[in-house]
Design a protein around this motif. Structure first.
Motif: not given
Length: 323
Positions: A287-291, A169-170, A312-313, A303-307
């Motif tokens: 490509v789902p864009v998460a935020a 899912g990443g 998605g992206k 911070e969100l990405q590093a979690g």
């Protein structure tokens, strides 16, 4: 040097800069003179920059940064999309106004980036953005797309294969699952219970990671699993051995396991990005864009990405940047 330009040569640029290596807290937005395209180079007016785990991994400490050739002060982010703004002498195939996407190693989160038009290096390149691919999506393609394509090439799935993908899912999993499905393979993807619907939307059959994974996979695929890709750590490749998958049909991207190939986006097959962008344009890969965040919120985005739990992206939006 002669330069064609749609903007004043002396324009300014917002950039994300690091004066010390570390976590998201060291990221700052600065206003600096815009870079200028030299011979053989393009200057791109960036409209979106996609974040990847490698962005914060390689800037976390000096030793890791040095392996990527980074010194202080450093920039941040590698994937970008935008519009060609300047064309240096000797460049063919690009003109001001062309929409492009690509990679600019640890300097993509900025109003402008300068890259080599020839694109000989996987992290210093530009490619034409096909019609039907928006800039936010184009800004997510290069690093994750190359990495997924390299992983698929390592295990070579086809219509007769059932592929187990760990961390499906990443950011890389989004591409790996769909590329495997395009090749006709059945995909079983590991994730948390909360990601099950997300994995189904991508075309994977979800299975929970953790203790008992091998038994859960056997229950889903009693006829067997024929290939495995570990996009997160080592759990999936160890389970692959337990399931009897040949070592040559397993690979990792984020860890080293004796005897198991490690896929590297820099070694993706020729034409990988053109294939991926074409699939996006044709509606066969999404490509789902998460935020999405403005550049001023780069710390929050990092911070969100590093979690490592983003479905998605994560994209930095620079469309409203000033001159």
């Amino acid at each position: 040097m002669q330069v064609q330009s749609r903007r004043p040569a002396g324009s300014r640029s917002r950039v994300v800069r690091l004066d010390s290596f570390g976590g998201p807290e060291v990221l700052d937005v600065r206003d600096v003179p815009a870079p200028q395209a030299g011979p053989g180079q393009l200057r791109v007016r960036v409209t979106a920059a996609g974040l990847n785990p490698m962005d914060w991994i390689m800037t976390a400490d000096g030793a890791t940064a040095a392996r990527f050739g980074l010194t202080l002060p450093a920039g941040f982010g590698t994937d970008y999309a935008g519009v060609v703004d300047q064309v240096g002498t000797g460049v063919t195939g690009f003109a001001p106004g062309d929409r492009v996407f690509g990679a600019a190693l640890s300097r993509a989160v900025a109003d402008f980036v300068v890259v080599d038009a020839a694109g000989q290096t996987a992290a210093n390149e530009a490619h034409h953005t096909p019609d039907g691919v928006d800039d936010r999506t184009a800004a997510t393609l290069t690093i994750a797309g190359r990495t997924a394509s390299a992983a698929l090439a390592a295990v070579d799935p086809g219509p007769d294969d059932t592929v187990l993908i760990g961390g499906a899912g990443g950011g890389v999993g989004v591409f790996a699952v769909q590329l495997a499905r395009v090749r006709g393979a059945r995909v079983i993807g590991t994730g948390s219970a909360a990601t099950a619907d997300h994995l189904r939307d991508l075309g994977a059959e979800p299975v929970a990671y953790g203790d008992g994974l091998a038994d859960r996979v056997r229950a889903l695929a009693p006829a067997g699993v024929t290939a495995a890709i570990d996009l997160h750590g080592v759990e999936t490749v160890h389970v692959a051995r337990e399931l009897g998958i040949p070592v040559g049909r397993s690979c990792t991207i984020a860890a080293q396991v004796d005897g198991v190939p490690a896929a590297n986006g820099a070694n993706a097959p020729a034409g990988a990005l053109a294939e991926i962008a074409g699939l996006v344009a044709a509606g066969r890969l999404r490509v789902p864009v998460a935020a999405s965040f403005p550049i001023e919120q780069i710390r929050r985005a990092a911070e969100l990405q590093a979690g490592r739990h983003v479905r998605g992206k994560v994209v930095i939006d620079l469309r409203m940047a000033s001159s």
